[in-house]
Write an enzyme that holds these catalytic residues in place. Structure first.
Site, mmCIF file in Angstrom:
data_model
loop_
_atom_site.group_PDB
_atom_site.id
_atom_site.type_symbol
_atom_site.label_atom_id
_atom_site.label_comp_id
_atom_site.label_asym_id
_atom_site.label_seq_id
_atom_site.Cartn_x
_atom_site.Cartn_y
_atom_site.Cartn_z
ATOM 1 N N ARG A 1 -30.246 16.087 2.821
ATOM 2 C CA ARG A 1 -30.490 16.219 1.276
ATOM 3 C C ARG A 1 -29.961 15.317 0.632
ATOM 4 O O ARG A 1 -30.529 14.510 -0.480
ATOM 5 C CB ARG A 1 -30.313 17.736 0.538
ATOM 6 C CG ARG A 1 -28.591 18.083 0.650
ATOM 7 C CD ARG A 1 -28.126 17.390 -0.573
ATOM 8 N NE ARG A 1 -26.818 18.219 -1.091
ATOM 9 C CZ ARG A 1 -25.662 17.506 -1.584
ATOM 10 N NH1 ARG A 1 -25.507 16.396 -1.367
ATOM 11 N NH2 ARG A 1 -24.966 18.363 -2.488
ATOM 12 N N LYS B 1 -24.124 26.805 -2.877
ATOM 13 C CA LYS B 1 -23.619 26.737 -1.619
ATOM 14 C C LYS B 1 -22.074 26.597 -1.734
ATOM 15 O O LYS B 1 -21.582 26.257 -2.515
ATOM 16 C CB LYS B 1 -23.905 24.906 -1.384
ATOM 17 C CG LYS B 1 -23.279 24.446 -0.035
ATOM 18 C CD LYS B 1 -23.852 23.250 0.424
ATOM 19 C CE LYS B 1 -23.122 22.130 -0.162
ATOM 20 N NZ LYS B 1 -23.666 20.629 0.544
HETATM 21 P P1 NAD Z 1 -17.322 9.415 6.984
HETATM 22 O O1 NAD Z 1 -15.739 9.576 7.009
HETATM 23 O O2 NAD Z 1 -18.097 9.452 8.144
HETATM 24 O O3 NAD Z 1 -17.247 7.809 6.448
HETATM 25 C C1 NAD Z 1 -16.423 7.040 5.811
HETATM 26 C C2 NAD Z 1 -16.943 5.908 5.152
HETATM 27 O O4 NAD Z 1 -16.287 5.390 4.206
HETATM 28 C C3 NAD Z 1 -16.957 4.911 6.440
HETATM 29 O O5 NAD Z 1 -18.001 3.931 6.389
HETATM 30 C C4 NAD Z 1 -15.553 4.276 6.244
HETATM 31 O O6 NAD Z 1 -15.200 3.011 6.885
HETATM 32 C C5 NAD Z 1 -15.536 3.971 4.628
HETATM 33 N N1 NAD Z 1 -14.129 3.792 4.266
HETATM 34 C C6 NAD Z 1 -13.203 4.832 4.284
HETATM 35 N N2 NAD Z 1 -12.028 4.109 3.719
HETATM 36 C C7 NAD Z 1 -12.570 2.906 2.962
HETATM 37 C C8 NAD Z 1 -11.962 2.243 2.039
HETATM 38 N N3 NAD Z 1 -10.649 2.200 1.852
HETATM 39 N N4 NAD Z 1 -12.670 1.061 1.670
HETATM 40 C C9 NAD Z 1 -14.043 1.098 1.984
HETATM 41 N N5 NAD Z 1 -14.444 1.781 2.738
HETATM 42 C C10 NAD Z 1 -13.954 2.845 3.048
HETATM 43 O O7 NAD Z 1 -17.709 10.127 5.704
HETATM 44 P P2 NAD Z 1 -19.289 10.559 5.311
HETATM 45 O O8 NAD Z 1 -19.548 11.843 5.634
HETATM 46 O O9 NAD Z 1 -20.137 9.294 5.773
HETATM 47 O O10 NAD Z 1 -19.038 10.606 3.802
HETATM 48 C C11 NAD Z 1 -19.113 9.138 2.827
HETATM 49 C C12 NAD Z 1 -18.898 9.605 1.478
HETATM 50 O O11 NAD Z 1 -19.873 10.236 1.086
HETATM 51 C C13 NAD Z 1 -17.788 10.406 1.202
HETATM 52 O O12 NAD Z 1 -17.082 10.031 -0.042
HETATM 53 C C14 NAD Z 1 -18.154 11.852 0.805
HETATM 54 O O13 NAD Z 1 -17.542 12.429 -0.070
HETATM 55 C C15 NAD Z 1 -19.453 11.230 0.125
HETATM 56 N N6 NAD Z 1 -20.792 12.337 0.116
HETATM 57 C C16 NAD Z 1 -21.539 12.416 -0.962
HETATM 58 C C17 NAD Z 1 -22.695 13.180 -1.129
HETATM 59 C C18 NAD Z 1 -23.481 13.090 -2.177
HETATM 60 O O14 NAD Z 1 -24.264 13.854 -2.465
HETATM 61 N N7 NAD Z 1 -23.494 12.093 -3.250
HETATM 62 C C19 NAD Z 1 -22.784 14.147 -0.027
HETATM 63 C C20 NAD Z 1 -21.997 13.876 1.164
HETATM 64 C C21 NAD Z 1 -20.911 13.176 1.031
#
Ligand code: NAD
Length: 321
Positions: free
Chosen positions: A111, A67
């Site tokens: 996923r 990817k």
């Molecule tokens: P998003 O920007 O839509 O949402 C961000 C979330 O984090 C919101 O709930 C926001 O309120 C919260 N947030 C932001 N700053 C914060 C802080 N200082 N303290 C506490 N909460 C805080 O992002 P998203 O697309 O929903 O992604 C969320 C997370 O998941 C990201 O860190 C992203 O990198 C991660 N992610 C992980 C995987 C995986 O496979 N594990 C896959 C995709 C995304």
């Protein structure tokens, strides 16, 4: 070569298909039949973008590829495009010829939700009733929708750093016919299953926010420096992950390992539980924690499933390449 454009994925890919693909590939990883390549992630010095590759080879499912993509923070405001952009490329493992190009944006959300769902299926108590959500952004909605299919939940409680975002997940609960209540973090002790999916770099979930017997899936920490839960919680829990190397370097376990609270050998692959080579949860009082870091093989497995569905439905575009 087959092309499945991003615009087709939402109609093609079901939660069930992505769950099955992710569960199968986690099992193959734990059996040593599939492995991920080292992740490349670069700040390219243009548009403040982070760009990289996640790849791997699954010798059981015969999926090879990568990817490519990342995060362009100004896309939405400047161009009306979403900030996360990715594309999956699949190759024929027998010849190395490119086999398919698949839109990776929607696929990533499904996923990722499938990974926490697989962990809930295999590690949460069977009698779990209260689902707790920490986070209410883009991924959180997919996470909750998938999690609610894993147990007979009768309530969702939610907390978010930005409370104005909570209606995003309240809507998902309502669509599933489950009551939703916004709560303070301290009330997460009422949850039997918790998903945290935020982008924080400072822990918000403390060890005493979690009751004995809870299963927590930590899904937000996928980069060095990010941290959603207090490291002490990992010492109290039995810790599982998609891939141990990622968990201890870019996942939630990076902090507990660095602080000497747990060792690498305390982190177990979820695939071992699927394959029944690890017992998983062994008591109703045990806290189980899944550190979902996101591996390339998840993307490839789900993309292969999309290609199969697209071919069956006559949607895949064939290009002589
Ligand atoms: P998003 O920007 O839509 O949402 C961000 C979330 O984090 C919101 O709930 C926001 O309120 C919260 N947030 C932001 N700053 C914060 C802080 N200082 N303290 C506490 N909460 C805080 O992002 P998203 O697309 O929903 O992604 C969320 C997370 O998941 C990201 O860190 C992203 O990198 C991660 N992610 C992980 C995987 C995986 O496979 N594990 C896959 C995709 C995304």
């Amino acid at each position: 070569m087959l092309i499945v454009p991003e615009r087709e994925i939402a109609d093609l890919l079901t939660r069930a298909a992505s769950f099955d693909a992710v569960e199968r590939v986690f099992a193959a990883m734990a059996a040593g039949e599939a492995y991920n390549f080292p992740v490349i992630r670069e700040a390219i010095g243009h548009e403040d973008a982070l760009y990289g590759f996640k790849g791997g080879f699954d010798g059981k499912g015969m999926t090879l590829g990568l990817k490519a993509g990342g995060y362009w923070p100004h896309n939405l405001e400047k161009r009306g495009l979403i900030n996360h952009q990715s594309t999956v490329f699949l190759f024929d493992p027998d010849t190395g010829k490119v086999a398919a190009m698949v839109g990776g944006n929607y696929l990533t959300a499904l996923r990722t939700a499938a990974a926490s769902s697989v962990s809930i299926k295999h590690l949460a108590r069977k009698d779990a009733k209260v689902m707790g959500m920490i986070g209410a952004g883009h991924q959180a909605t997919f996470q909750l929708r998938a999690a609610l299919e894993q147990r007979d939940f009768d309530k969702v409680i939610g907390w978010n750093y930005h409370p104005e975002m909570l209606p995003n997940i309240a809507k998902v609960a309502a669509e599933a016919g489950v009551p939703f209540e916004a709560v303070e973090l301290e009330r997460m002790t009422e949850a039997d299953v918790i998903i945290s999916i935020t982008s924080t770099f400072a822990p918000t979930v403390m060890a005493d926010h979690i009751s004995p017997g809870t299963h927590i899936a930590c899904m937000g920490t996928d980069t060095k420096g990010k941290q959603e839960v207090e490291a002490a919680l990992l010492a109290r829990a039995t810790v599982f992950t998609d891939e141990v190397a990622q968990s201890i370097s870019i996942g939630e376990a990076q902090h507990a390992v660095a602080q000497g609270l747990i060792k690498e050998s305390d982190v177990h692959q979820i695939g071992e539980v699927i394959n029944a080579t690890h017992a998983g949860r062994t008591s109703d009082d045990e806290i189980t924690l899944f550190d979902g870091t996101g591996v390339g093989l998840q993307d490839l497995a789900v993309a292969a499933s999309v290609v199969e569905l697209a071919v069956a439905q006559g949607i895949a575009i064939e290009v002589d390449f």
